[in-house]
Scaffold this motif. Structure first.
Motif: not given
Length: 184
Positions: A82-99
């Motif tokens: 509840q005290k942390l949040a992440v956003t994956e901008l680029i990556g396998p689960n990202g907003m912009f996929p990259a492997p």
């Protein structure tokens, strides 16, 4: 992301060069994930108020478009999540996929100790807002301020402690980026 690429490029080590190169890739197509928030995102307006840099201004302009999730790949206890949040901008689960790379943002609320954890990926943080104390391996935690970089090698235990002010940081993973290796 070009603005972030330029900032990261100033830190002349291999992991920073890889993250900068990935951020510099044209991401003009729409993101693959819709906007989403989690409880720790309630402090995002505070973190992005009064932007002091071009990068922070760009983040403020797109804050409602980001796809946030809880940190820790489901391995953190619920109170910590509840005290942390992440956003994956680029990556396998990202907003912009990259492997083969993960790049994103971390929010950590004030007054929280992100427990010692480790993962197979090498990691680089760029502190964007807030001062936090970083402990790497068994060293006593020391303060890291906006503009500082923090580098963790593969499997190097580390922890992050915030006091009164929350933290916003850009992070990147290279190497073995499979989240299965994350452990607390």
């Amino acid at each position: 992301m070009q603005t972030a690429a330029a900032v990261v490029r100033r830190h002349d080590i291999e992991i920073a060069r890889r993250i900068s190169a990935a951020l510099a890739v044209d991401q003009s197509h729409p993101p693959t994930l819709p906007p989403a928030t989690v409880p720790a995102c309630h402090i995002l307006p505070e973190l992005l108020s009064d932007p002091q840099s071009d990068l922070m201004s760009h983040l403020a302009g797109c804050r409602d478009d980001l796809h946030w999730r809880q940190a820790g790949f489901g391995k953190l206890p619920e109170p910590a999540a509840q005290k942390l949040a992440v956003t994956e901008l680029i990556g396998p689960n990202g907003m912009f996929p990259a492997p083969d790379i993960r790049i994103g943002l971390l929010i950590q609320t004030g007054g929280f100790h992100y427990p010692k954890h480790q993962h197979a990926a090498a990691e680089l943080y760029l502190i964007l807002k807030g001062t936090a104390c970083w402990g790497i391996e068994d060293e006593p935690p020391g303060p890291r301020a906006p503009g500082d970089f923090v580098h963790h090698k593969s499997q190097q235990p580390h922890r992050i402690i915030t006091s009164d002010e929350p933290l916003l940081a850009l992070w990147g993973w290279v190497g073995d980026i499979d989240g299965a290796s994350y452990s607390v």
